[in-house]
Write a protein that holds these residues in place. Structure first.
Motif, mmCIF file in Angstrom:
data_model
loop_
_atom_site.group_PDB
_atom_site.id
_atom_site.type_symbol
_atom_site.label_atom_id
_atom_site.label_comp_id
_atom_site.label_asym_id
_atom_site.label_seq_id
_atom_site.Cartn_x
_atom_site.Cartn_y
_atom_site.Cartn_z
ATOM 1 N N UNK A 1 0.810 -1.212 0.000
ATOM 2 C CA UNK A 1 0.000 0.000 0.000
ATOM 3 C C UNK A 1 0.845 1.265 0.000
ATOM 4 N N UNK A 2 2.156 1.131 0.228
ATOM 5 C CA UNK A 2 3.021 2.298 0.315
ATOM 6 C C UNK A 2 4.439 1.923 -0.096
ATOM 7 N N UNK A 3 5.064 2.784 -0.902
ATOM 8 C CA UNK A 3 6.486 2.657 -1.233
ATOM 9 C C UNK A 3 7.138 3.981 -0.852
ATOM 10 N N UNK A 4 8.250 3.904 -0.114
ATOM 11 C CA UNK A 4 8.961 5.092 0.353
ATOM 12 C C UNK A 4 10.411 5.004 -0.104
ATOM 13 N N UNK A 5 10.913 6.079 -0.705
ATOM 14 C CA UNK A 5 12.308 6.114 -1.130
ATOM 15 C C UNK A 5 13.188 6.745 -0.056
ATOM 16 N N UNK A 6 14.432 6.295 0.020
ATOM 17 C CA UNK A 6 15.419 6.876 0.933
ATOM 18 C C UNK A 6 16.296 7.904 0.232
ATOM 19 N N UNK A 7 16.100 8.106 -1.047
ATOM 20 C CA UNK A 7 16.941 9.012 -1.823
ATOM 21 C C UNK A 7 16.590 10.458 -1.474
ATOM 22 N N UNK A 8 17.499 11.219 -0.833
ATOM 23 C CA UNK A 8 17.175 12.598 -0.447
ATOM 24 C C UNK A 8 16.941 13.517 -1.646
ATOM 25 N N UNK A 9 17.458 13.164 -2.809
ATOM 26 C CA UNK A 9 17.244 13.960 -4.009
ATOM 27 C C UNK A 9 15.908 13.697 -4.670
ATOM 28 N N UNK A 10 15.272 12.592 -4.340
ATOM 29 C CA UNK A 10 13.967 12.215 -4.892
ATOM 30 C C UNK A 10 13.034 11.875 -3.739
ATOM 31 N N UNK A 11 12.515 12.887 -3.087
ATOM 32 C CA UNK A 11 11.658 12.678 -1.917
ATOM 33 C C UNK A 11 10.267 12.274 -2.396
ATOM 34 N N UNK A 12 10.093 10.998 -2.650
ATOM 35 C CA UNK A 12 8.838 10.501 -3.212
ATOM 36 C C UNK A 12 8.288 9.378 -2.346
ATOM 37 N N UNK A 13 6.978 9.383 -2.156
ATOM 38 C CA UNK A 13 6.284 8.216 -1.628
ATOM 39 C C UNK A 13 5.185 7.876 -2.628
ATOM 40 N N UNK A 14 4.875 6.611 -2.746
ATOM 41 C CA UNK A 14 3.798 6.155 -3.617
ATOM 42 C C UNK A 14 2.778 5.453 -2.738
ATOM 43 N N UNK A 15 1.518 5.889 -2.838
ATOM 44 C CA UNK A 15 0.443 5.393 -1.986
ATOM 45 C C UNK A 15 -0.659 4.815 -2.860
ATOM 46 N N UNK A 16 -1.129 3.633 -2.520
ATOM 47 C CA UNK A 16 -2.255 3.037 -3.240
ATOM 48 C C UNK A 16 -3.538 3.759 -2.853
ATOM 49 N N UNK A 17 -4.415 3.963 -3.842
ATOM 50 C CA UNK A 17 -5.678 4.661 -3.584
ATOM 51 C C UNK A 17 -6.763 4.109 -4.490
ATOM 52 N N UNK A 18 -7.990 4.166 -4.019
ATOM 53 C CA UNK A 18 -9.129 3.840 -4.877
ATOM 54 C C UNK A 18 -9.173 4.858 -6.012
ATOM 55 N N UNK A 19 -9.539 4.433 -7.230
ATOM 56 C CA UNK A 19 -9.494 5.357 -8.377
ATOM 57 C C UNK A 19 -10.228 6.682 -8.164
#
Length: 94
Positions: A37-55
């Motif tokens: 349900x969640x992906x979190x990056x440790x890259x300080x240059x690419x502060x991105x999280x990806x969260x699953x959501x209903x459409x």
């Protein structure tokens, strides 16, 4: 890294959640009941999280905030949230 820290704290507070790094050492994948349900990056240059959501919920959030659509978590829609940084412009929907 406040975005990543807040996402991790929220995910870890959910009952039955756990994380692993199945793809690379810089990506934490959080799951509940075996479903990501969640992906979190440790890259300080690419502060991105990806969260699953209903459409529909994802569409409402994209209309209200600068979020990108992402289709990597199963067949469900997901949202990329990026930490604010100077010069960031929203990319095209994927």
């Amino acid at each position: 890294m406040r975005l990543q820290q807040a996402a991790r704290r929220a995910a870890e507070a959910l009952p039955g959640s756990g994380s692993s790094r199945p793809f690379t050492e810089k990506l934490d994948v959080y799951k509940v009941a075996g479903k990501a349900f969640l992906i979190v990056t440790d890259d300080p240059g690419e502060r991105i999280i990806t969260v699953k959501a209903e459409p529909e919920h994802g569409r409402q959030l994209r209309d209200a905030y600068p979020l990108d659509r992402y289709r990597a978590l199963s067949r469900q829609d997901a949202l990329d949230l990026r930490g604010r940084r100077p010069g960031y412009h929203r990319g095209p929907d994927r």
